[in-house]
Design a protein around this motif. Structure first.
Motif, short mmCIF file in Angstrom:
data_model
loop_
_atom_site.label_atom_id
_atom_site.label_comp_id
_atom_site.label_asym_id
_atom_site.label_seq_id
_atom_site.Cartn_x
_atom_site.Cartn_y
_atom_site.Cartn_z
N ASN A 176 0.84 -1.21 0.00
CA ASN A 176 0.00 0.00 0.00
C ASN A 176 0.86 1.25 0.00
O ASN A 176 0.57 2.23 -0.68
N LEU A 177 1.95 1.20 0.78
CA LEU A 177 2.87 2.34 0.83
C LEU A 177 3.53 2.52 -0.54
O LEU A 177 3.67 3.64 -1.04
N PHE A 178 3.92 1.41 -1.16
CA PHE A 178 4.55 1.48 -2.48
C PHE A 178 3.62 2.16 -3.49
O PHE A 178 4.01 3.07 -4.21
N PHE A 179 2.35 1.73 -3.51
CA PHE A 179 1.44 2.31 -4.50
C PHE A 179 1.08 3.76 -4.16
O PHE A 179 0.69 4.53 -5.04
N MET A 180 1.26 4.12 -2.91
CA MET A 180 1.07 5.52 -2.53
C MET A 180 2.20 6.37 -3.13
O MET A 180 1.97 7.46 -3.65
N ILE A 181 3.43 5.85 -3.06
CA ILE A 181 4.57 6.54 -3.68
C ILE A 181 4.32 6.66 -5.18
O ILE A 181 4.50 7.72 -5.79
N VAL A 182 3.86 5.56 -5.79
CA VAL A 182 3.59 5.55 -7.23
C VAL A 182 2.55 6.62 -7.57
O VAL A 182 2.69 7.37 -8.54
N GLN A 183 1.51 6.69 -6.75
CA GLN A 183 0.45 7.67 -7.01
C GLN A 183 1.03 9.09 -7.09
O GLN A 183 0.72 9.84 -8.01
N VAL A 184 1.90 9.42 -6.15
CA VAL A 184 2.45 10.79 -6.11
C VAL A 184 3.38 11.04 -7.30
O VAL A 184 3.27 12.06 -7.99
N VAL A 185 4.30 10.09 -7.57
CA VAL A 185 5.29 10.37 -8.62
C VAL A 185 4.69 10.24 -10.04
O VAL A 185 5.33 10.62 -11.00
N GLU A 186 3.47 9.71 -10.14
CA GLU A 186 2.83 9.70 -11.46
C GLU A 186 1.86 10.87 -11.62
O GLU A 186 1.77 11.46 -12.68
#
Ligand SMILES: [Fe+2]
Ligand SMILES: [Fe+2]
Length: 336
Positions: A176-186
């Motif tokens: 979940n934390l990983f996809f949160m990072i992905v959300q921001v950098v995309e």
């Protein structure tokens, strides 16, 4: 049974347990995969790199940064520079934004590869993430071709280079934390790139072509990340939810500098006065402008239940608080 990844990615079990909602999620992820199969881009055949109109020297003023899309381009210091210097800065900044994008894609791809490792064959997430990794690799080839033509680019932000394994680590331990990072950098670069596209003919045709391809595919990627977070941010685990609610604004604050602002090396290279540097991000007006880029993230935080009173205070303290959007990409219109 898979060893890595959240329990909730066991799709069959989920469908049984959650009924319609899980079924809709599976359907949406499969639709995104179908979209990737139907329409994906190739960096060499879909961009006519040898077209004389795409030559870097042709239409050189197209490299001047459009005021609406860039924190520096809207500053009177940049606007008052001679045309040649504006072009030189535009090319340098664009090359560096592509380099940061390329490095972010590497972090994302490494995390997705780890995430996929333990997923069952046939899982819609395995299929979609594999499509997304292929697309991100193609984006990197495309960014690299552009940098070769307009570069050089800097080696990339120090903390990003030091933290290059963070994506893989987060994907293994806390998806979940990983996809949160992905959300921001995309999401943030997507917002910026859409603003560049809105400048139309003013932008160099080569850059316009590259960005159009990127924006088209990122739209699917962002949809997947949002679907994933909406489904997997645990509604019944208060501790995990609280930790994620603190992590979200912190990730945004840490990423915002490298995603939106020029580097210290840039400031030195182009002799940017200290007060201009400060005005670009240190004033309340600058903070307000930058916070517009996170409107979709704030809206998502509300939607997935991560905006508790402590989190709200943290968003405010980090100066990234503000309104919500009615639909994705609405901040684009407001910032413009
Ligand atoms: Fe991408
Ligand atoms: Fe992406």
């Amino acid at each position: 049974m898979h060893a890595v990844g959240p329990k909730s990615v066991d799709i069959d079990a989920d469908v049984d347990a959650d009924g319609d909602e899980a079924r809709e999620y599976v359907e949406n992820v499969r639709l995104l995969s179908e979209g990737s199969v139907r329409r994906s881009f190739d960096p060499y055949t879909d961009i006519d790199w040898d077209n004389p109109e795409f030559a870097v020297e042709a239409n050189e003023e197209g490299w001047i940064l459009p005021a609406a899309s860039d924190v520096m381009a809207r500053h009177p210091w940049y606007q008052g520079l001679p045309t040649e210097k504006k072009i030189a800065i535009g090319k340098y900044r664009t090359a560096n934004m592509c380099k940061v994008a390329l490095q972010n894609e590497c972090v994302l791809i490494s995390g997705m590869a780890v995430f996929n490792f333990g997923l069952p064959v046939g899982s819609p997430e395995f299929e979609y993430c594999t499509h997304e990794m292929i697309e991100e690799h193609n984006h990197n080839l495309m960014f690299a071709e552009l940098i070769k033509r307009i570069g050089p680019a800097e080696p990339g932000p120090m903390w990003l280079r030091r933290g290059r394994t963070a994506g893989a680590l987060a994907a293994a331990l806390a998806p979940n934390l990983f996809f949160m990072i992905v959300q921001v950098v995309e999401d943030v670069p997507d917002c910026m790139q859409k603003m560049i596209l809105r400048a139309g003919d003013q932008v160099h045709p080569l850059l316009r072509n590259v960005i159009s391809i990127h924006v088209a595919e990122e739209s699917r990627h962002i949809s997947f990340t949002r679907e994933f977070l909406k489904k997997n941010v645990p509604p019944k685990n208060p501790l995990s939810k609280f930790v994620l609610s603190m992590a979200f604004p912190l990730i945004i604050r840490m990423s915002s500098r490298v995603l939106l602002l020029p580097s210290m090396r840039f400031y030195r290279k182009f002799d940017v006065p200290k007060d201009v540097q400060r005005q670009m991000y240190g004033t309340p007006e600058a903070a307000q402008y930058l916070s517009e880029f996170f409107t979709d993230s704030r809206t998502l935080a509300h939607e997935i239940g991560l905006m508790n009173p402590v989190a709200k205070a943290l968003w405010k303290m980090l100066r990234i608080d503000g309104g919500r959007s009615r639909f994705r990409s609405e901040p684009l219109r407001r910032a413009r």
